[in-house]
Scaffold this active site. Structure first.
Site, short mmCIF file in Angstrom:
data_model
loop_
_atom_site.label_atom_id
_atom_site.label_comp_id
_atom_site.label_asym_id
_atom_site.label_seq_id
_atom_site.Cartn_x
_atom_site.Cartn_y
_atom_site.Cartn_z
CE LYS A 282 -120.36 -22.40 51.44
NZ LYS A 282 -120.12 -21.43 50.36
NE ARG A 356 -115.71 -11.65 51.56
CZ ARG A 356 -116.17 -11.55 50.32
NH1 ARG A 356 -116.54 -10.36 49.86
NH2 ARG A 356 -116.25 -12.60 49.54
#
Ligand code: BES
Ligand code: ZN
Ligand code: MG
Length: 505
Positions: A282, A356
């Protein structure tokens, strides 16, 4: 620490050093409020002169002296409730009582009492004080463990007494007790662990804390690391865990009701103790705040503690995969292919879509080992959800309309609101992969990041009663609602406790 109490009485009969007096727009000091003009003959005019008209955010304090100590009358505006729905009246009153708490804390009051005015739709008084009690406790939360100036100061401690003459005592008593359990668990467990910095709240630390909670609240506790996860085939959990020097922990807490016909509910909470994005790193301004990426698991810890105390006729399993998502020479890469617990393979196209990957193994684990009637996962899963819904509604995606209706109802009732997003087959093709069963991010032509993440998770669910809660926007730093405060909000705890209790047999 704020204690809650219920007393059969009125303002006249009960002594405290502070009174919360809720007033609607166009109020007058007659009837039950006549005692105000006994203390302050000019109250009506004084309040008016100070701009207090009973509007929603209005507050004003009048103080007097009684037997050598001060007594404070804290007036709180209710606004115009005449055309509002019951749930929105309760929400607005949460914010009013929270404002009162803020004033009481500033004045260092130790005994506050209040009469909660009736609402036209009667009969819901017990539920009303429960809701307001939780909000009052939430308002007292502050995260100051690391503020050296505040650490040793004595924290504020007070009792808030709900006065009532009409409330059925045992019903109101259990409402007050429930409010106290829920509010304090939110503050001391969910919000506190979420606010702790990621160098302290590591997977190992949180696993230890889960074990302590299990001892305290009579839950069963299990925890294992990468080796066991690998042998079970939990390729998603392992692929995120492998990049970090901190050992991941897959933690399971279990509450058994002992009732043979009780339904079984499994909760899977995303527990990424810090999300750098991994090799798909990020940018630094997006990385700040990623300590909150374990808010789903922190919610599960809080809920398990609450249910362990309330002991409803529901079996509850809390599954919390704790990992740190780091880039390193051992970290997973884009292009990696992994195999999950249920045998499905995933092409990793972005290591920042890590939630996920761990949740899918948790969902598959829950189904394989516990066969739950209902499975709910809670996760700070997508930035897209913050774009779609902002900070006041948690994203809800489910394969079951009844479950959607129940959760929406619990959300409106508790102020911990959810909003449904669609789950149609059309979305499923978005995560197709050329080389594996599915990919962990969708083709850019599909957009809809929150739904695509849910569609990914759906591959690991066989239950016809599954809900996914995306709390990316609601778990922390929610603006403008005074009682949820700064930092962690405890999102989904009030919602799911209400839902779980509604399933009690
Ligand atoms: N933890 C983030 C989601 C998030 C983003 C929560 C912002 C709160 C605020 C999650 O792991 C993530 O990085 N998601 C990616 C997914 C993308 C790569 C498909 C995102 O939302 O950008
Ligand atoms: Zn994440
Ligand atoms: Mg990520």
């Amino acid at each position: 620490m704020l204690s809650l109490k219920l007393v059969q009485g009125t303002y006249n009969s009960y002594q405290s050093d502070g009174y919360f007096i809720f007033l609607p727009e166009g109020f007058s000091f007659t009837g039950e409020y006549e005692f105000v003009t006994k203390e302050f003959p000019h109250a009506q005019g004084l309040l008016k002169q100070h701009g207090f008209t009973g509007k929603k955010a209005d507050s004003y304090t009048l103080s007097t002296e009684k037997n050598g100590s001060f007594v404070h009358y804290i007036f709180l505006g209710l606004g115009d409730e005449s055309n509002a729905s019951y749930d929105s009246i309760v929400e607005s009153r949460r914010r009013s009582i929270a404002r009162g708490i803020q004033i009481a804390k500033k004045l260092k009051l130790s005994e506050i009492s209040t009469v909660i005015p009736a609402v036209a739709e009667g009969g819901q008084y017990a539920s009303m004080i429960e809701q307001l009690g939780v909000a009052a406790i939430m308002m007292t939360y502050e995260f100051e463990t690391f503020k050296s100036s505040k650490k040793d100061a004595k924290p504020w401690s007070a009792t808030l007494t709900f006065l009532s003459e009409s409330c059925e005592e045992s019903e109101c008593q259990s409402s007050v007790e429930r409010a106290s359990i829920v509010g304090h668990a939110m503050n001391s467990t969910t919000r506190y662990f979420a606010d702790l910095p990621p160098n302290i709240a590591t997977p190992t630390y949180l696993s230890k804390k889960a074990e302590e909670l299990a001892k305290k609240y009579d839950l069963s506790f299990k925890s294992f690391g990468r080796e066991k996860a690998e042998s079970l085939g939990m390729g998603g959990f392992c692929s995120v865990d492998i990049g970090s020097d901190q050992d991941g922990k897959f933690v399971i807490l279990e509450y058994k009701s002992g009732k043979s016909d009780a339904p079984t509910i499994a909760l899977c909470g995303k527990g990424v103790t810090f999300d750098t994005g991994g090799i798909s790193l990020k940018p630094s301004n997006y990385m700040t705040g990623m300590k909150y990426d374990m808010s789903g698991a922190a919610a599960v810890l809080g809920i398990m503690s609450i249910i362990g105390q309330l002991k409803p006729a529901v079996n509850l399993i809390g599954l919390m995969p704790f990992v740190e998502n780091m880039p390193s020479g051992k970290a997973s890469r884009q292009d990696d292919i992994i195999t999950h617990l249920n045998g499905k393979t995933t092409e990793i196209k972005n290591t920042d879509a890590e939630g996920r990957l761990i949740l899918s193994d948790a969902l598959a684990y829950a189904e394989e080992f516990y066969k739950p009637d209902t499975v709910i996962d809670i996760a700070t899963l997508t930035g897209a959800c913050v774009v779609a819904l902002g900070h006041f509604y948690t994203g809800l995606i489910s394969n079951n309309d009844e479950l959607i209706a129940s959760l929406r109802k619990s959300g409106q009732k508790t102020g911990d609101r959810v909003w449904p997003l669609p789950l149609d087959d059309d979305y499923r093709a978005g995560i197709k992969s050329e080389v594996a069963d599915i990919a962990n991010i969708a083709l850019s032509s599909y957009s809809g990041g929150t739904i695509e993440a849910a569609v990914y998770l759906q591959n690991f669910v066989t239950s016809s009663s599954w809900a996914h809660l995306d709390i990316a926007g609601t778990a922390h730093d929610v603006p403008a609602i005074n009682y949820v405060g700064k930092g962690s909000t405890g999102a989904s705890v009030r919602l799911l406790v209400d839902y779980i209790l509604s399933k009690s047999r």
